[in-house]
Design a protein around this motif. Structure first.
Motif, PDB file in Angstrom:
ATOM      1  N   PHE A 268       8.434   8.064  -9.233  1.00  0.00           N
ATOM      2  CA  PHE A 268       7.035   8.224  -8.879  1.00  0.00           C
ATOM      3  C   PHE A 268       6.784   9.652  -8.408  1.00  0.00           C
ATOM      4  O   PHE A 268       7.491  10.159  -7.541  1.00  0.00           O
ATOM      5  CB  PHE A 268       6.657   7.252  -7.760  1.00  0.00           C
ATOM      6  CG  PHE A 268       6.489   5.833  -8.216  1.00  0.00           C
ATOM      7  CD1 PHE A 268       5.222   5.303  -8.406  1.00  0.00           C
ATOM      8  CD2 PHE A 268       7.593   5.026  -8.449  1.00  0.00           C
ATOM      9  CE1 PHE A 268       5.053   3.996  -8.829  1.00  0.00           C
ATOM     10  CE2 PHE A 268       7.439   3.715  -8.875  1.00  0.00           C
ATOM     11  CZ  PHE A 268       6.166   3.203  -9.066  1.00  0.00           C
TER      12      PHE A 268
ATOM     13  N   GLN B 275      -2.612   1.341  -0.833  1.00  0.00           N
ATOM     14  CA  GLN B 275      -2.257   1.611  -2.224  1.00  0.00           C
ATOM     15  C   GLN B 275      -0.834   1.160  -2.525  1.00  0.00           C
ATOM     16  O   GLN B 275      -0.466   0.957  -3.689  1.00  0.00           O
ATOM     17  CB  GLN B 275      -2.377   3.116  -2.507  1.00  0.00           C
ATOM     18  CG  GLN B 275      -3.747   3.718  -2.304  1.00  0.00           C
ATOM     19  CD  GLN B 275      -4.701   3.428  -3.448  1.00  0.00           C
ATOM     20  OE1 GLN B 275      -4.318   3.464  -4.620  1.00  0.00           O
ATOM     21  NE2 GLN B 275      -5.951   3.132  -3.115  1.00  0.00           N
ATOM     22  N   ASN B 276      -0.007   1.050  -1.446  1.00  0.00           N
ATOM     23  CA  ASN B 276       1.407   0.655  -1.599  1.00  0.00           C
ATOM     24  C   ASN B 276       2.126   1.537  -2.624  1.00  0.00           C
ATOM     25  O   ASN B 276       2.923   1.048  -3.437  1.00  0.00           O
ATOM     26  CB  ASN B 276       1.518  -0.828  -1.996  1.00  0.00           C
ATOM     27  CG  ASN B 276       1.011  -1.744  -0.887  1.00  0.00           C
ATOM     28  OD1 ASN B 276       1.322  -1.548   0.283  1.00  0.00           O
ATOM     29  ND2 ASN B 276       0.222  -2.735  -1.256  1.00  0.00           N
ATOM     30  N   TYR B 277       1.830   2.815  -2.550  1.00  0.00           N
ATOM     31  CA  TYR B 277       2.426   3.767  -3.481  1.00  0.00           C
ATOM     32  C   TYR B 277       3.770   4.244  -2.932  1.00  0.00           C
ATOM     33  O   TYR B 277       3.867   4.628  -1.768  1.00  0.00           O
ATOM     34  CB  TYR B 277       1.472   4.950  -3.698  1.00  0.00           C
ATOM     35  CG  TYR B 277       1.969   5.931  -4.725  1.00  0.00           C
ATOM     36  CD1 TYR B 277       1.887   5.642  -6.084  1.00  0.00           C
ATOM     37  CD2 TYR B 277       2.551   7.138  -4.332  1.00  0.00           C
ATOM     38  CE1 TYR B 277       2.358   6.541  -7.030  1.00  0.00           C
ATOM     39  CE2 TYR B 277       3.014   8.035  -5.272  1.00  0.00           C
ATOM     40  CZ  TYR B 277       2.922   7.732  -6.621  1.00  0.00           C
ATOM     41  OH  TYR B 277       3.397   8.613  -7.557  1.00  0.00           O
ATOM     42  N   GLU B 278       4.804   4.228  -3.780  1.00  0.00           N
ATOM     43  CA  GLU B 278       6.173   4.410  -3.301  1.00  0.00           C
ATOM     44  C   GLU B 278       6.517   5.823  -2.838  1.00  0.00           C
ATOM     45  O   GLU B 278       7.414   5.998  -2.018  1.00  0.00           O
ATOM     46  CB  GLU B 278       7.162   3.991  -4.406  1.00  0.00           C
ATOM     47  CG  GLU B 278       7.192   2.498  -4.656  1.00  0.00           C
ATOM     48  CD  GLU B 278       8.310   2.104  -5.588  1.00  0.00           C
ATOM     49  OE1 GLU B 278       9.229   2.923  -5.819  1.00  0.00           O
ATOM     50  OE2 GLU B 278       8.283   0.969  -6.090  1.00  0.00           O
TER      51      GLU B 278
ATOM     52  N   LEU C  52       4.489   8.402  -1.359  1.00  0.00           N
ATOM     53  CA  LEU C  52       3.301   8.945  -0.708  1.00  0.00           C
ATOM     54  C   LEU C  52       3.662   9.580   0.625  1.00  0.00           C
ATOM     55  O   LEU C  52       4.443   9.017   1.399  1.00  0.00           O
ATOM     56  CB  LEU C  52       2.274   7.831  -0.475  1.00  0.00           C
ATOM     57  CG  LEU C  52       1.049   8.172   0.391  1.00  0.00           C
ATOM     58  CD1 LEU C  52       0.162   9.197  -0.316  1.00  0.00           C
ATOM     59  CD2 LEU C  52       0.268   6.913   0.749  1.00  0.00           C
TER      60      LEU C  52
ATOM     61  N   LEU D 264      -3.962   5.683  -6.716  1.00  0.00           N
ATOM     62  CA  LEU D 264      -2.794   6.557  -6.744  1.00  0.00           C
ATOM     63  C   LEU D 264      -1.880   6.268  -7.929  1.00  0.00           C
ATOM     64  O   LEU D 264      -1.287   7.187  -8.502  1.00  0.00           O
ATOM     65  CB  LEU D 264      -2.023   6.453  -5.423  1.00  0.00           C
ATOM     66  CG  LEU D 264      -2.788   6.917  -4.180  1.00  0.00           C
ATOM     67  CD1 LEU D 264      -1.861   6.966  -2.972  1.00  0.00           C
ATOM     68  CD2 LEU D 264      -3.447   8.279  -4.403  1.00  0.00           C
ATOM     69  N   LEU D 265      -1.758   5.018  -8.316  1.00  0.00           N
ATOM     70  CA  LEU D 265      -0.956   4.692  -9.493  1.00  0.00           C
ATOM     71  C   LEU D 265      -1.602   5.275 -10.756  1.00  0.00           C
ATOM     72  O   LEU D 265      -0.900   5.797 -11.635  1.00  0.00           O
ATOM     73  CB  LEU D 265      -0.798   3.183  -9.631  1.00  0.00           C
ATOM     74  CG  LEU D 265       0.132   2.701 -10.755  1.00  0.00           C
ATOM     75  CD1 LEU D 265       1.529   3.282 -10.588  1.00  0.00           C
ATOM     76  CD2 LEU D 265       0.177   1.183 -10.804  1.00  0.00           C
TER      77      LEU D 265
ATOM     78  N   ALA E  84      -0.837   8.940 -10.722  1.00  0.00           N
ATOM     79  CA  ALA E  84       0.583   9.162 -11.033  1.00  0.00           C
ATOM     80  C   ALA E  84       0.841   9.039 -12.532  1.00  0.00           C
ATOM     81  O   ALA E  84       1.579   9.832 -13.121  1.00  0.00           O
ATOM     82  CB  ALA E  84       1.439   8.169 -10.258  1.00  0.00           C
TER      83      ALA E  84
END
Length: 286
Positions: free
Chosen positions: A4, A30-33, A35, A101-102, A105
């Motif tokens: 990511f 967002q649970n973005y890995e 961040l 955010l995904l 990305a």
């Protein structure tokens, strides 16, 4: 995605504790890995620090101290993580939309694979009121040829900048209070392309107390100065501002009309010219 991209987001904050919680939750939710999320508070006197502490376990860092305003606070946050693939900020009265955010990305990875020279990713977004009700959808499919040179036609919460571009051209211009986003896009766009993403990414809260709404003539003047710097004396923003300010300060009109009447004439002239030039000028914000 196997790796990511690292995304750094900063929230500049000052006395907006009643809205800040939604902003923070929209980012961490967002649970973005990969961040890094920082909140830079200008020593608020309301409940902002209490809200920040409530979520500090989900933050990469935060401060609450006097600063030199919003632009300086964003730069301060970006400097907390000097290496990243993507940089952005989300103001303490705005918020990100789910999946934002995904989406960014994926767009970033696609641009790397296709070897596109992208400096800015900009998506569609929502203008909302204080209660979060949608006032208007700002669709990147409707962006005209005037963007970004003389008009900034996408929402700031839906704009993301590549780390390569920021490292190359520098961060935000701290002498600007209203148009720092537009000026950064113009600076980046000299060397890099803007990639438009047909997805809803962010929500801009439009209400009476925003800087855009309360900036008045100072915001118009700043837009004019940035427009002149990048486009010369024929820039629409500059011409419009000179027209307005001329109506307000011209010596002959000063002798003929009262200040209140001159201001009324200028405002009416502004409204007419705005309608004629929309959406070709940064002054007419979205």
């Amino acid at each position: 995605m196997s790796n990511f991209p690292k995304i750094v987001i900063v929230t500049p904050s000052f006395n907006q504790g009643h809205l800040l919680e939604q902003t923070i939750k929209s980012v961490i939710g967002q649970n973005y890995e990969n961040l890094r999320y920082f909140v830079v508070d200008g020593q608020s006197q309301d409940n902002s620090v209490e809200v920040i502490r409530k979520y500090e376990d989900h933050l990469s860092g935060w401060v609450s101290e006097p600063d030199n305003g919003q632009t300086s606070a964003i730069n301060k946050g970006w400097q907390m993580e000097k290496e990243a693939d993507i940089y952005a900020w989300i103001n303490s009265d705005d918020y990100l939309l789910p999946g934002c955010l995904l989406t960014i990305a994926e767009a970033y990875e696609d641009s790397i694979k296709s070897k596109e020279n992208v400096g800015v990713f900009a998506g569609s977004g929502l203008k909302v009121d204080l209660q979060g009700n949608t006032v208007k959808t700002v669709d990147v499919k409707k962006i005209t040829k005037h963007c970004p040179r003389t008009a900034f036609q996408f929402l700031q919460p839906s704009a993301f900048f590549t780390g390569a571009a920021i490292k190359d051209v520098g961060m935000l211009n701290e002498s600007l209070a209203y148009t720092m986003d537009w000026e950064l896009v113009l600076r980046i766009n000299k060397k890099y392309k803007i990639k438009y993403i047909d997805s809803l990414l962010g929500a801009y809260r439009d209400y009476g107390d925003t800087k855009t709404r309360t900036g008045g003539w100072e915001r118009l003047k700043e837009s004019a100065m940035v427009g002149r710097e990048y486009n010369g004396p024929t820039d629409r923003n500059y011409i419009l501002y000179k027209l307005y300010s001329g109506l307000l300060s011209n010596q002959k009109s000063s002798q003929m009309f009262s200040p209140a009447l001159r201001k009324s004439i200028a405002v009416r002239a502004r409204s007419i010219v705005d309608k004629m030039t929309y959406p070709r000028s940064h002054m007419i914000h979205w």
